[in-house]
Motif scaffolding. Structure first.
Motif, short mmCIF file in Angstrom:
data_model
loop_
_atom_site.label_atom_id
_atom_site.label_comp_id
_atom_site.label_asym_id
_atom_site.label_seq_id
_atom_site.Cartn_x
_atom_site.Cartn_y
_atom_site.Cartn_z
N VAL A 1 0.84 -1.23 0.12
CA VAL A 1 -0.15 0.03 -0.03
C VAL A 1 0.85 1.15 -0.01
O VAL A 1 0.37 2.49 -0.22
CB VAL A 1 -0.96 -0.12 1.23
N ILE A 2 2.19 1.08 0.10
CA ILE A 2 3.03 2.16 0.29
C ILE A 2 3.57 2.71 -1.18
O ILE A 2 4.57 2.01 -1.71
CB ILE A 2 4.30 2.01 1.18
N GLY A 3 3.13 3.71 -1.76
CA GLY A 3 3.74 4.16 -3.05
C GLY A 3 4.18 5.31 -3.14
O GLY A 3 4.43 6.04 -2.03
N ALA A 4 4.72 6.01 -4.16
CA ALA A 4 5.18 7.28 -4.18
C ALA A 4 4.20 8.34 -3.70
O ALA A 4 4.50 9.44 -3.37
CB ALA A 4 5.71 7.53 -5.51
N GLY A 5 2.74 8.09 -3.80
CA GLY A 5 1.71 8.84 -3.23
C GLY A 5 2.17 9.39 -1.93
O GLY A 5 1.94 10.50 -1.62
N LEU A 6 2.51 8.47 -1.17
CA LEU A 6 2.68 8.73 0.23
C LEU A 6 3.98 9.81 0.52
O LEU A 6 3.72 10.80 1.21
CB LEU A 6 2.85 7.75 1.17
N ILE B 1 -2.67 0.67 7.78
CA ILE B 1 -3.03 2.18 7.18
C ILE B 1 -2.74 3.14 8.46
O ILE B 1 -2.57 4.36 8.02
CB ILE B 1 -4.47 1.82 6.71
N PHE B 2 -3.22 2.77 9.35
CA PHE B 2 -3.09 3.79 10.55
C PHE B 2 -1.49 4.01 10.57
O PHE B 2 -1.19 5.22 11.00
CB PHE B 2 -3.46 2.96 12.08
N LEU B 3 -0.58 3.16 11.13
CA LEU B 3 0.87 3.36 11.27
C LEU B 3 1.50 4.42 9.99
O LEU B 3 1.91 5.56 10.14
CB LEU B 3 1.56 2.32 11.51
N PHE B 4 1.25 3.68 8.89
CA PHE B 4 2.00 4.23 7.49
C PHE B 4 1.63 5.66 7.14
O PHE B 4 2.19 6.51 6.96
CB PHE B 4 2.19 3.18 6.46
N TYR B 5 0.21 5.54 7.03
CA TYR B 5 -0.51 6.75 6.57
C TYR B 5 -0.88 7.92 7.66
O TYR B 5 -0.28 9.00 7.63
CB TYR B 5 -1.77 6.52 5.67
N LEU B 6 -1.65 7.40 8.51
CA LEU B 6 -2.31 8.49 9.45
C LEU B 6 -1.29 9.06 10.56
O LEU B 6 -1.06 10.33 10.62
CB LEU B 6 -3.40 7.81 10.28
N VAL B 7 -0.21 7.86 11.13
CA VAL B 7 0.93 8.50 11.92
C VAL B 7 1.81 9.35 11.34
O VAL B 7 2.12 10.43 11.77
CB VAL B 7 1.34 7.22 12.70
N SER B 8 2.26 8.88 9.89
CA SER B 8 3.46 9.83 9.24
C SER B 8 2.87 11.04 8.84
O SER B 8 3.24 12.10 8.85
CB SER B 8 4.01 8.90 8.16
#
Length: 464
Positions: free
Chosen positions: A27-32, A245-252
């Motif tokens: 789920v981790i792409g360049a978009g993040l 999703i919580f860790l990689f997206y919301l926390v970062s």
């Protein structure tokens, strides 16, 4: 294990660590790393609500998909389930649309990777790097699924380590424990014209862009069909999607909006991660982010090649794609499906360089709403498959929560988002282009079904 074939003629060379890492970092792409800066600049700190809404949608869709995939793992995943639950035309349509989505991702990611490499080696043209990267990953995908798994394992590990390190540095900076950092505390969440400076409309707009950065979560249900214990792998991957999703997206994202004012122009110009690392005083921030983004786009490219080839293989097995695409070699790799998908991607690369910009822009727009259509089809398929299975008295091992209420809520939400996209001028082209493409694919599917029915009737008449 890589030499053995599972019942679908594909190899079963993906090890548990491959599938686990694929599910964690798919789920981790360049978009993040890059795209999140634009979303923050548009919506302010309230962008977290956009990520939370998009993330919740993905968690629910994955739960529905998990219910169907645990019961019958299949490399065609939701396309096969749509075929069984809604009708042949639905499986045909969503399978081809999904294939098209990933074929278009290949030139985009290759171009992004080539642009970074060109900045390091300016003497070599961007198109040369694009060609080399795509060719190299095609070759690795041709050997065996184990190669794909191995490459993806290491790519994923680098992405995960990078994000965890970023979160650790962000936490240290927030608590004032990072020497040399220009930023600390969490005051920027509210001190620059408030938490939602541009209103709810901007949050909705940001959600439309962030939603597509989650596309790829479902790949694990396709890949698990090539592992030795698909049901167990799918259950684990689906259960872990919430914390991922919580860790990689919301926390970062929280770290970024807490430490940097949302209206800092650098967020959109150079990307959110690089801006924060610069302000923390981390040396060589640009180089670090470039390396991580290069890994992220190469990983997405690798996954795009894998996913498009497996979907084409599945369509071919159902008689909906050229027969050669279902051929596999000794290790169970569908080599024709890999080559045909890459050939289509090369045509897209070619179009990018020679066709007028409007043509390639239209091609890109045509994939704009495919993610939402895939989610919609998954929801409808799960509704019907659950009813079919209950009617047969089957035991359901892995269940969607609060059925059918939550499934219907997802359907209403997706239809609402598609409606907002149609109303908003900046997203209308995506709805129009995806709509035209979908109509063309549905029409083709109905023609194929009619021809097949006529052939079957002819055989029956001959046998009588």
């Amino acid at each position: 294990m890589s030499g053995t074939h599972s019942s679908n003629d594909l190899g079963s060379g993906l090890k548990q660590r491959h599938v686990t890492m694929l599910s964690i970092a798919g789920v981790i792409g360049a978009g993040l790393f890059v795209g999140s800066g634009h979303a923050i600049a548009a919506a302010g700190p309230a962008v977290m609500l956009a990520y939370a809404a998009a993330g919740t949608l993905v968690v629910l869709v994955m739960r529905m998909l998990g219910e169907m995939a645990v019961a019958s793992p299949d490399t065609g995943s939701f396309s096969t389930y749509a075929d069984k639950a809604i009708g042949h035309w639905a499986g045909f349509t969503i399978g081809w649309l999904y294939w098209w989505f990933w074929v278009l991702v290949i030139p985009l990611e290759a171009n992004a990777a080539a642009t970074i490499l060109h900045a390091w080696f300016p003497g070599i043209a961007v198109w040369v790097f694009t060609l080399l990267i795509t060719a190299l990953l095609t070759v690795t995908n041709l050997f065996s699924v184990k190669n794909y798994g191995e490459f993806e394992f290491w790519f994923a590990l680098i992405k995960v380590v990078a994000i965890v390190a970023f979160i650790a540095l962000g936490a240290a900076a927030i608590f004032g424990l990072l020497p040399g950092s220009e930023v600390s505390g969490v005051s920027h969440l509210v001190d620059t014209i408030g938490f939602m400076p541009n209103g709810i409309g901007a949050v909705v707009a940001a959600m439309l862009t962030t939603m597509f950065s989650f596309m790829g979560t479902e790949i694990v249900t396709i890949a698990a069909a090539e592992s030795s214990n698909p049901a167990k792998q799918i259950t684990k991957a689906t259960n872990s999607v919430i914390w991922r999703i919580f860790l990689f997206y919301l926390v970062s994202i929280f770290m970024i909006v807490a430490l940097v004012p949302w209206n800092d122009p650098r967020l959109a110009e150079i990307g959110s991660y690089q801006t924060v690392l610069n302000l923390m005083g981390i040396p060589n921030a640009k180089m670090i982010v470039d390396v991580v983004v290069l890994v992220a786009v190469t990983s997405c490219l690798n996954s795009a090649l894998y996913t498009s080839s497996r979907m084409l293989f599945s369509l071919s097995r159902r008689g909906d794609a050229p027969a050669m695409a279902r051929r596999t070699d000794k290790s169970g790799t569908p080599y024709w499906a890999v080559l045909l998908s890459t050939a289509a991607a090369f045509l897209a690369v070619f179009a990018n360089y020679v066709a007028p910009a409007a043509v390639f822009d239209f091609l890109l727009a045509s994939s704009g709403a495919i993610a939402l259509l895939v989610y919609l089809v998954i929801a409808f398929s799960q509704l019907r498959m659950r009813k079919q299975r209950v009617a047969k008295g089957e035991k359901i091992e892995f269940k969607m929560w609060l059925f059918p209420g939550l499934t219907w809520a997802v359907i209403v939400f997706i239809v609402g988002v598609l409606t907002i996209m149609a109303i908003r001028p900046d997203h209308r082209i995506e709805i129009v282009a995806t709509g035209l493409l979908t109509a063309a694919v549905v029409a083709t599917g109905l023609l194929v079904a009619r021809r097949r029915k006529a052939e079957n009737n002819g055989r029956v008449a001959l046998s009588n």
